[in-house]
Design an enzyme around this catalytic site. Structure first.
Site: not given
Ligand code: NDP
Length: 283
Positions: A24, A75, A116, A142, A167-168, A251
């Protein structure tokens, strides 16, 4: 880094809590903000094992803790924690159903916020110079990050927001929370039309993968924003530029801007983000 129950605060202190947290950048960011504002703070990293989250918060508070940033995977747990007893939530944290900032109140209780979305909007509008109003936006993903940014994007009056997810059902469920201006679709439907702004909120870049949206969603005016950040442009940024996107950003700016918003929640002071973003890019 400090492990669960092994932290001793010297004064009113702050920390980022999650698992893992060793990567971090939050301590560095908050120390730079504090220096700018002439405020003395302790800011630590606290790694918490699954099952110990609520206890770790209580322990932190009992030892003089003033504020916490909450990161993966806690979170949503933090949001639930703020629904208990005399704790409270901001509107944006309630909407996101996730909390990334906790403030320990003098009169007892914990206030939970989610900065965020404000961080993303500040980076887009103030640093990049992109106006969200009347723009068509595609949010890919999502999960927690996507949930955290939709409300803030919507508050800037875009033309429409489409959420596309692997995941739609998760995309449609999330869109239904926000009314008719937000539509949820599968990844295959993302390329039905092009967008002014595409936000990659998936975790795909972390694994060096593309999220699987077709190139037709990108036009020559499209600005692409990957929530992930790295020393090099992410795989998604490179792909989008190869498809003809006008600009691609990572980001890091959002990370610093969400931290600035947390800093404001705790100290009621707004630090300058730009020099901190520049400093992190140089490290
Ligand atoms: P989550 O685990 O909550 O969600 C992951 C999402 O990514 C889901 O929608 C999942 O789809 C999708 N996903 C994962 N792998 C794939 C793939 N190979 N192809 C398509 N879709 C995929 O993670 P977060 O939402 O917490 O984090 C997402 C990203 O955002 C991370 O990279 C994190 O580092 C970044 N982030 C950056 C921040 C910043 O300040 N810059 C703040 C917060 C997060 P499904 O639902 O189908 O599993």
């Amino acid at each position: 880094m400090t492990d669960l129950f092994d932290f001793k605060l010297k004064s009113s202190g702050f920390a980022v809590m999650g698992n893992p947290v060793q990567h971090s950048k939050s301590p560095q960011i908050h120390r730079l903000f504090a220096q700018q504002c002439g405020i003395a703070i302790d800011y630590d990293r606290i790694q918490v094992d699954a099952g110990g989250f609520d206890q770790a918060i209580s322990h932190f508070s009992a030892h003089g803790g003033a504020g916490l940033n909450i990161t993966l995977p806690y979170k949503v747990k933090a949001w639930r924690f703020c629904q208990q007893g005399q704790n409270s939530l901001s509107h944006r944290a309630s909407q996101a159903q996730a909390v990334n900032t906790l403030r320990f109140e003098n009169q007892g209780g914990v206030f939970g916020d989610n900065t965020d979305g404000a961080g993303l909007v500040a980076d887009l509008q103030n640093n990049i110079g992109f106006s969200i109003q009347d723009k068509s936006i595609l949010v890919v993903g999502a999960g927690g990050a996507a949930r955290g940014v939709i409300g803030s994007l919507l508050a800037c009056c875009p033309l429409r927001i489409t959420i596309a997810n692997r995941t739609v059902d998760k995309a449609t469920a999330l869109s239904e929370q926000f009314g008719d201006d937000v539509q949820g679709v599968g990844l295959d439907r993302a390329a039905d039309r092009s967008f002014d702004l595409i936000v990659n909120g998936t975790a795909a870049s972390l694994a060096g993968q593309l999220p699987g949206i077709g190139g037709k969603c990108i036009a020559k005016n499209t600005l692409v924003y990957d929530l992930m950040y790295d020393a090099q442009p992410t795989i998604f940024m490179n792909w989008a530029l190869a498809q003809g996107a006008a600009q691609a950003h990572d980001g890091l700016g959002m990370l610093v801007e969400q931290a600035a918003e947390s800093f404001y929640v705790w100290h009621r002071r707004r630090p300058h983000s730009r020099p901190v973003i520049d400093a992190l890019r140089r490290f």
